[in-house]
Design a protein around this motif. Structure first.
Motif, PDB file in Angstrom:
ATOM      1  N   GLY A  11       0.835  -1.201   0.000  1.00 18.43           N
ATOM      2  CA  GLY A  11       0.000   0.000   0.000  1.00 18.43           C
ATOM      3  C   GLY A  11       0.865   1.244   0.000  1.00 18.43           C
ATOM      4  O   GLY A  11       0.524   2.281   0.559  1.00 18.43           O
ATOM      5  N   GLY A  14      -0.376   4.789  -0.751  1.00 22.21           N
ATOM      6  CA  GLY A  14      -1.487   5.335   0.033  1.00 22.21           C
ATOM      7  C   GLY A  14      -1.048   6.453   0.958  1.00 22.21           C
ATOM      8  O   GLY A  14       0.123   6.855   0.975  1.00 22.21           O
ATOM      9  N   GLN A  15      -2.001   6.937   1.729  1.00 21.22           N
ATOM     10  CA  GLN A  15      -1.752   8.069   2.639  1.00 21.22           C
ATOM     11  C   GLN A  15      -0.733   7.711   3.721  1.00 21.22           C
ATOM     12  O   GLN A  15       0.188   8.479   4.002  1.00 21.22           O
ATOM     13  CB  GLN A  15      -3.054   8.507   3.320  1.00 21.22           C
ATOM     14  CG  GLN A  15      -4.110   9.032   2.373  1.00 21.22           C
ATOM     15  CD  GLN A  15      -3.589  10.171   1.532  1.00 21.22           C
ATOM     16  OE1 GLN A  15      -3.001  11.127   2.051  1.00 21.22           O
ATOM     17  NE2 GLN A  15      -3.769  10.064   0.234  1.00 21.22           N
ATOM     18  N   ILE A  16      -0.931   6.552   4.335  1.00 20.83           N
ATOM     19  CA  ILE A  16      -0.001   6.154   5.401  1.00 20.83           C
ATOM     20  C   ILE A  16       1.377   5.884   4.792  1.00 20.83           C
ATOM     21  O   ILE A  16       2.400   6.320   5.328  1.00 20.83           O
ATOM     22  CB  ILE A  16      -0.527   4.919   6.171  1.00 20.83           C
ATOM     23  CG1 ILE A  16      -1.822   5.281   6.901  1.00 20.83           C
ATOM     24  CG2 ILE A  16       0.521   4.391   7.157  1.00 20.83           C
ATOM     25  CD1 ILE A  16      -2.497   4.109   7.601  1.00 20.83           C
ATOM     26  N   GLU A  42       2.333  -2.541  -4.578  1.00 13.39           N
ATOM     27  CA  GLU A  42       1.073  -1.828  -4.841  1.00 13.39           C
ATOM     28  C   GLU A  42       0.227  -2.643  -5.807  1.00 13.39           C
ATOM     29  O   GLU A  42       0.717  -3.557  -6.468  1.00 13.39           O
ATOM     30  CB  GLU A  42       1.329  -0.420  -5.428  1.00 13.39           C
ATOM     31  CG  GLU A  42       1.179   0.714  -4.413  1.00 13.39           C
ATOM     32  CD  GLU A  42      -0.222   0.817  -3.778  1.00 13.39           C
ATOM     33  OE1 GLU A  42      -1.151   0.135  -4.236  1.00 13.39           O
ATOM     34  OE2 GLU A  42      -0.376   1.574  -2.816  1.00 13.39           O
ATOM     35  N   ILE A  43      -1.061  -2.316  -5.852  1.00 15.16           N
ATOM     36  CA  ILE A  43      -1.905  -2.908  -6.889  1.00 15.16           C
ATOM     37  C   ILE A  43      -1.530  -2.230  -8.215  1.00 15.16           C
ATOM     38  O   ILE A  43      -1.004  -1.102  -8.205  1.00 15.16           O
ATOM     39  CB  ILE A  43      -3.402  -2.737  -6.546  1.00 15.16           C
ATOM     40  CG1 ILE A  43      -3.757  -1.262  -6.295  1.00 15.16           C
ATOM     41  CG2 ILE A  43      -3.753  -3.547  -5.294  1.00 15.16           C
ATOM     42  CD1 ILE A  43      -5.234  -1.012  -6.047  1.00 15.16           C
ATOM     43  N   VAL A  87       0.462  -2.442   5.005  1.00 16.48           N
ATOM     44  CA  VAL A  87      -0.381  -1.258   5.184  1.00 16.48           C
ATOM     45  C   VAL A  87      -1.594  -1.303   4.257  1.00 16.48           C
ATOM     46  O   VAL A  87      -2.700  -0.920   4.632  1.00 16.48           O
ATOM     47  CB  VAL A  87       0.446   0.034   4.933  1.00 16.48           C
ATOM     48  CG1 VAL A  87      -0.423   1.269   5.075  1.00 16.48           C
ATOM     49  CG2 VAL A  87       1.633   0.096   5.897  1.00 16.48           C
ATOM     50  N   GLN A 112      -0.337 -12.779   0.636  1.00 19.07           N
ATOM     51  CA  GLN A 112       0.830 -12.114   1.215  1.00 19.07           C
ATOM     52  C   GLN A 112       1.495 -13.008   2.262  1.00 19.07           C
ATOM     53  O   GLN A 112       2.730 -13.068   2.350  1.00 19.07           O
ATOM     54  CB  GLN A 112       0.445 -10.744   1.785  1.00 19.07           C
ATOM     55  CG  GLN A 112       0.075  -9.779   0.651  1.00 19.07           C
ATOM     56  CD  GLN A 112      -0.170  -8.352   1.093  1.00 19.07           C
ATOM     57  OE1 GLN A 112      -0.058  -8.029   2.271  1.00 19.07           O
ATOM     58  NE2 GLN A 112      -0.509  -7.489   0.149  1.00 19.07           N
ATOM     59  N   VAL A 129      -0.859  -3.194   9.541  1.00 17.55           N
ATOM     60  CA  VAL A 129      -1.513  -1.917   9.846  1.00 17.55           C
ATOM     61  C   VAL A 129      -2.908  -1.880   9.218  1.00 17.55           C
ATOM     62  O   VAL A 129      -3.852  -1.353   9.784  1.00 17.55           O
ATOM     63  CB  VAL A 129      -0.651  -0.739   9.323  1.00 17.55           C
ATOM     64  CG1 VAL A 129      -1.355   0.598   9.502  1.00 17.55           C
ATOM     65  CG2 VAL A 129       0.702  -0.713  10.028  1.00 17.55           C
ATOM     66  N   ASN A 131      -6.566  -2.494   8.091  1.00 14.74           N
ATOM     67  CA  ASN A 131      -7.691  -3.012   8.884  1.00 14.74           C
ATOM     68  C   ASN A 131      -8.558  -4.021   8.129  1.00 14.74           C
ATOM     69  O   ASN A 131      -8.655  -3.929   6.919  1.00 14.74           O
ATOM     70  CB  ASN A 131      -8.551  -1.828   9.328  1.00 14.74           C
ATOM     71  CG  ASN A 131      -7.926  -1.143  10.512  1.00 14.74           C
ATOM     72  OD1 ASN A 131      -7.495  -1.809  11.437  1.00 14.74           O
ATOM     73  ND2 ASN A 131      -7.866   0.173  10.465  1.00 14.74           N
ATOM     74  N   LEU A 158      -0.774   2.987  17.816  1.00 14.70           N
ATOM     75  CA  LEU A 158      -1.414   4.303  17.667  1.00 14.70           C
ATOM     76  C   LEU A 158      -2.419   4.512  18.796  1.00 14.70           C
ATOM     77  O   LEU A 158      -2.487   5.602  19.371  1.00 14.70           O
ATOM     78  CB  LEU A 158      -2.077   4.427  16.291  1.00 14.70           C
ATOM     79  CG  LEU A 158      -2.772   5.762  16.022  1.00 14.70           C
ATOM     80  CD1 LEU A 158      -1.830   6.944  16.192  1.00 14.70           C
ATOM     81  CD2 LEU A 158      -3.372   5.778  14.617  1.00 14.70           C
ATOM     82  N   SER A 238      -6.482   9.616   9.698  1.00 15.35           N
ATOM     83  CA  SER A 238      -5.159   9.849  10.290  1.00 15.35           C
ATOM     84  C   SER A 238      -4.131   9.063   9.490  1.00 15.35           C
ATOM     85  O   SER A 238      -4.284   7.870   9.293  1.00 15.35           O
ATOM     86  CB  SER A 238      -5.155   9.397  11.745  1.00 15.35           C
ATOM     87  OG  SER A 238      -5.866   8.195  11.901  1.00 15.35           O
TER      88      SER A 238
END
Ligand code: NDP
Length: 328
Positions: A11, A14-16, A42-43, A87, A112, A129, A131, A158, A238
């Motif tokens: 990922g 992504g944002q994270i 990544e995809i 992630v 994975q 990480v 979810n 976190l 976040s």
């Protein structure tokens, strides 16, 4: 010079990922003297964006960054991996049932786990990480039979850090003075942040605060619902704080907890504190020499017992659901 440590991040576009990669490359994950080689997964649709991030990483001229490779194939992405940060995940979208979410994520975390089993380094450490993190970690772990189960962990750091911040504000104390914070259970709204074993400057935190109303009606829900509050305020979830917690999780796992302190990690249960064996649940853990251990012998009162049991029951249900789906 030291041989580089291989870190795989899924990922990555992504944002994270965007907040995480620069800190890994600058030495915050493993130490300021440890070179890293990044492998990004990544995809296919997001590979180009990952390439853009890699260009920016190049442009930072980080002395510790010894290479970046980008993949859309898990088998190749985990070849020789020492640290795997999982992630990327399928987010819950409107109208999606929990079963759909677990199934979609099973389609990501099963291959994975298999890829880690096939090609990761012998000392691989895995942090999930994405979810639902605890159950995604369980799925990956179940498909990596040759990797010791304790190498698969999920992030509650976190939540732990959020609890430190809330307690520090309430008590007017520095976070540096707080020790022995614990998050129990699932990384979800049922998680239980526990102040009864925490200490502020060596004194019991719950007694120091002495405000059960705040603890029940403000502290616990604020920590558990902080993610939603950030989305409400920022208009986006976040990302930097999640990335920072991922850095903390791995750094502590590799470098050890301080004497007299512990941290929170979701790790495979050995039955401690009545948590069914095999569930990946958050516990107080100490770390040393790259290995974690669940803190034993804490007294759990009725208030804490009920909350731990509720969160662990949710984890058991998730495990049952992924069993029924044939994902484990
Ligand atoms: P983010 O980078 O914001 O989040 C990634 C995951 O982390 C989500 O599952 C998110 O869960 C979870 N997460 C855990 N804790 C937190 C937290 N405190 N705050 C926010 N998120 C948290 O998602 P993006 O959509 O920006 O990026 C995901 C990337 O993953 C995309 O680029 C996508 O292409 C990629 N991806 C890669 C895969 C792969 O490599 N095989 C598979 C699937 C996706 P939640 O959404 O519940 O908050």
């Amino acid at each position: 010079t030291r041989t580089p440590v291989t870190v795989t991040v899924t990922g990555a576009a992504g944002q994270i990922g965007y907040a995480l990669l620069f800190r890994i490359a600058s030495g915050h994950l493993l130490g300021a003297d440890v070179p890293v080689r990044l492998r990004l997964l990544e995809i296919p649709q997001a590979v180009k964006a990952a390439e853009g991030t890699a260009m920016e990483l190049d442009d930072c001229a980080f002395p510790l960054l010894s290479g970046i490779d980008i993949f859309d194939d898990a088998v190749r992405a985990f070849e020789g991996t020492n640290v795997a940060l999982l992630v990327g995940a399928r987010p819950r979208t409107k109208g999606m049932e929990r079963g759909d979410l677990l199934e979609a994520n099973g389609g990501i975390f099963k291959p994975q786990g298999e890829a880690i089993n096939a090609g990761a380094a012998d000392d691989v450490k895995v942090l999930v990480v994405g979810n639902p993190a605890n159950t995604n970690a369980l799925i990956a772990q179940q498909h990596a039979p040759d990797v010791p189960a304790e190498r698969f962990t999920a992030m509650t750091r976190l939540d732990h850090n959020r609890a430190l911040a809330q307690l520090s504000k309430k008590a007017g104390a520095s976070v540096a003075d707080i020790r022995r914070m614990t998050i129990w259970g699932n990384h979800s709204a049922t998680q239980y942040p526990d102040l009864f074993h925490a200490e502020i400057a060596g004194r019991n935190a719950a007694e120091t605060v002495n405000d059960q109303g705040w603890l029940e009606n403000e502290f616990i829900p604020t920590v558990a619902k902080r993610g939603a509050a950030i989305i409400e305020a920022r208009g986006a979830s976040s990302a930097a704080s999640a990335a920072s917690a991922a850095i903390d999780h791995v750094h502590t796992w590799v470098n050890g907890t301080a004497d007299g302190d512990w941290t929170s990690m979701a790790v495979v249960s050995d039955g401690s504190y009545g948590v069914p064996e095999g569930l990946i649940s958050s516990f107080p853990v100490t770390t040393a020499d790259g290995e974690w251990e669940i803190v034993q012998g804490l007294e759990i009162d009725d208030f804490s017992r009920a909350r731990i049991d509720a969160s662990v029951a949710e984890l058991s249900e998730e495990r049952e659901a992924v069993r029924k789906l044939g994902l484990i």
